[in-house]
Scaffold this motif. Structure first.
Motif, mmCIF file in Angstrom:
data_model
loop_
_atom_site.group_PDB
_atom_site.id
_atom_site.type_symbol
_atom_site.label_atom_id
_atom_site.label_comp_id
_atom_site.label_asym_id
_atom_site.label_seq_id
_atom_site.Cartn_x
_atom_site.Cartn_y
_atom_site.Cartn_z
ATOM 1 N N GLY A 193 22.077 78.218 60.769
ATOM 2 C CA GLY A 193 21.170 78.835 59.816
ATOM 3 C C GLY A 193 20.985 80.303 60.091
ATOM 4 O O GLY A 193 21.886 80.974 60.616
ATOM 5 N N GLU A 217 18.659 90.468 60.337
ATOM 6 C CA GLU A 217 18.922 89.025 60.345
ATOM 7 C C GLU A 217 19.953 88.705 61.407
ATOM 8 O O GLU A 217 20.955 89.409 61.560
ATOM 9 C CB GLU A 217 19.424 88.597 58.959
ATOM 10 C CG GLU A 217 19.601 87.096 58.786
ATOM 11 C CD GLU A 217 19.995 86.749 57.356
ATOM 12 O OE1 GLU A 217 19.093 86.453 56.545
ATOM 13 O OE2 GLU A 217 21.202 86.790 57.052
ATOM 14 N N ARG A 220 15.242 79.620 59.896
ATOM 15 C CA ARG A 220 15.483 78.518 58.961
ATOM 16 C C ARG A 220 16.885 77.996 59.221
ATOM 17 O O ARG A 220 17.865 78.738 59.103
ATOM 18 C CB ARG A 220 15.358 78.989 57.513
ATOM 19 C CG ARG A 220 15.550 77.856 56.498
ATOM 20 C CD ARG A 220 15.365 78.370 55.074
ATOM 21 N NE ARG A 220 15.475 77.271 54.119
ATOM 22 C CZ ARG A 220 15.333 77.410 52.794
ATOM 23 N NH1 ARG A 220 15.090 78.619 52.278
ATOM 24 N NH2 ARG A 220 15.441 76.364 52.007
ATOM 25 N N GLU A 230 16.231 69.945 57.868
ATOM 26 C CA GLU A 230 15.909 71.364 57.853
ATOM 27 C C GLU A 230 14.710 71.643 58.756
ATOM 28 O O GLU A 230 13.740 70.881 58.773
ATOM 29 C CB GLU A 230 15.597 71.832 56.429
ATOM 30 C CG GLU A 230 15.307 73.323 56.330
ATOM 31 C CD GLU A 230 14.990 73.770 54.916
ATOM 32 O OE1 GLU A 230 15.180 74.952 54.625
ATOM 33 O OE2 GLU A 230 14.557 72.920 54.104
ATOM 34 N N HIS A 231 14.783 72.754 59.496
ATOM 35 C CA HIS A 231 13.704 73.176 60.379
ATOM 36 C C HIS A 231 13.289 74.600 60.021
ATOM 37 O O HIS A 231 14.139 75.458 59.745
ATOM 38 C CB HIS A 231 14.144 73.152 61.842
ATOM 39 C CG HIS A 231 14.556 71.805 62.332
ATOM 40 N ND1 HIS A 231 13.679 70.923 62.906
ATOM 41 C CD2 HIS A 231 15.763 71.187 62.342
ATOM 42 C CE1 HIS A 231 14.321 69.816 63.253
ATOM 43 N NE2 HIS A 231 15.584 69.963 62.920
ATOM 44 N N LEU A 232 12.000 74.868 60.058
ATOM 45 C CA LEU A 232 11.445 76.197 59.844
ATOM 46 C C LEU A 232 10.561 76.539 61.042
ATOM 47 O O LEU A 232 9.625 75.801 61.363
ATOM 48 C CB LEU A 232 10.613 76.246 58.554
ATOM 49 C CG LEU A 232 11.335 75.879 57.255
ATOM 50 C CD1 LEU A 232 10.346 75.806 56.092
ATOM 51 C CD2 LEU A 232 12.431 76.892 56.939
ATOM 52 N N HIS A 286 8.373 79.786 63.125
ATOM 53 C CA HIS A 286 7.776 81.126 63.053
ATOM 54 C C HIS A 286 7.357 81.501 64.465
ATOM 55 O O HIS A 286 6.394 80.950 65.008
ATOM 56 C CB HIS A 286 6.580 81.115 62.099
ATOM 57 C CG HIS A 286 5.992 82.456 61.849
ATOM 58 N ND1 HIS A 286 4.778 82.631 61.213
ATOM 59 C CD2 HIS A 286 6.439 83.712 62.151
ATOM 60 C CE1 HIS A 286 4.515 83.925 61.130
ATOM 61 N NE2 HIS A 286 5.500 84.593 61.693
ATOM 62 N N HIS A 344 11.409 84.643 61.894
ATOM 63 C CA HIS A 344 11.383 83.479 61.005
ATOM 64 C C HIS A 344 12.762 82.811 61.041
ATOM 65 O O HIS A 344 13.754 83.442 60.681
ATOM 66 C CB HIS A 344 11.048 83.889 59.569
ATOM 67 C CG HIS A 344 9.642 84.344 59.375
ATOM 68 N ND1 HIS A 344 8.612 83.477 59.057
ATOM 69 C CD2 HIS A 344 9.079 85.575 59.460
ATOM 70 C CE1 HIS A 344 7.488 84.151 58.944
ATOM 71 N NE2 HIS A 344 7.738 85.429 59.185
#
Length: 314
Positions: free
Chosen positions: A136, A121, A159, A20-22, A24, A157
């Motif tokens: 994602g 989104e 995800r 998983e990558h987040l 910003h 953002h």
């Protein structure tokens, strides 16, 4: 029907992992002709209500923050289309975030979706490089008040997960030691993957052996010295692409015990030695020619009494 020559398929033969990558990020949209220079252009403008059918090519700047401390990390490059004919303007976006910073430079993310309000989104529908196979979501919102009067700034953002095949490592075979039964059994605790260096103490026989290696977890390990303190020391540092293909040597009686009399190290790039004196019974390990030595074990006391190898297939 038979498959064409350009196509192959099979069941997944490797273990699959997801990471998983987040992220910003901030997108700077400067329009066509702001004071600071534009980074998008209208290429189709049919003049219909609600800008319907208008097409725009974008090359927005991507930063890791807001001015004054923001760092440029990439570009958002692609297109947008006014896709709603009634009610209000709604834009369909499809673009790639192409990273240019040191950490992710050369990697990319593909985003796709609609924007009709100040918040929304998009879908992350793919990626390349370090983000290969990304899937994602990316939530966006216009920043208020705008930090830069020449731009519309989007806070983003992301995800998403990336699927990767784990690297398969060849099985390690432990070949029994050759030599005498004196001294104590010596070996390693961590599962080895690659040799880094070998140090041999030698005189009339092989006095000692020590080495460094990379274990299965990717950590550097050392072992030895196994044996006594006599002889002259010789260290062989292997190059990044160099592998030990064969250990050639002799064993024989010395001081009433069978020990390793001589060693010669043969790699894919060079041959080192022989060290010690070549009297006695000759040996060559590992047994298979398509193997490489990744570690050692054996027996040692005052000298190197016996030597064995951990071998992996090339």
């Amino acid at each position: 029907m038979a498959n064409p020559a350009y196509y192959q398929s099979s069941l997944v033969s490797q273990q699959v992992q997801q990471k998983e990558h987040l992220l910003h990020l901030y997108l700077y949209q400067r329009g066509e002709q702001p004071a600071g220079g534009g980074n998008q252009r209208v290429i189709v403008k049919p003049g219909l209500p609600f800008q319907f059918g208008e097409a725009v090519v974008i090359d927005w700047s991507v930063y890791d923050g807001v001015p004054l401390n923001a760092k440029l990390v990439g570009r958002a490059q692609g297109s947008s289309f006014a896709a709603q004919s009634t009610g209000f303007s709604s834009w369909a976006y499809g673009f790639n975030i192409v990273f240019t910073d040191a950490r992710f430079g050369g990697s990319g993310l593909k985003l796709d979706g609609m924007q009709g309000t100040e918040k929304g989104e998009w879908a992350v529908v793919g990626g390349t490089g370090q983000f290969g196979g990304a899937q994602g979501t990316a939530t966006f919102a216009f920043i208020k008040p705008q930090p830069d009067p020449t731009a519309h700034v989007w806070e983003l953002h992301l995800r998403f997960v990336c699927t990767a095949f784990t690297k398969q490592t060849p099985p390690i075979k432990v070949e029994p030691p050759v030599g005498g039964n004196g001294g104590q059994a010596v070996g390693v605790a961590a599962k080895p993957q690659r040799l880094l260096s070998v140090t041999i103490g030698h005189g009339d026989v092989i006095d000692s052996l020590s080495f460094s290696y990379v274990d299965e977890a990717g950590n550097n390990q050392t072992a030895g010295p196994w044996g006594g303190k006599g002889g002259v020391s010789k260290t062989i540092k292997l190059k990044p692409t160099e592998t030990v293909n064969k250990i050639i040597g002799t064993t024989g009686s010395f001081g009433g015990h069978v020990v390793v009399n001589s060693l010669e190290i043969v790699t894919n790039l060079d041959t080192y030695g022989p060290y010690g004196k070549g009297n006695g019974t000759q040996f060559a390990i590992p047994q298979k020619d398509n193997s490489r030595v990744v570690c050692f074990h054996g027996r040692a006391g005052l000298f190197l009494d016996a030597i064995g190898v951990y071998a992996a297939e090339n």
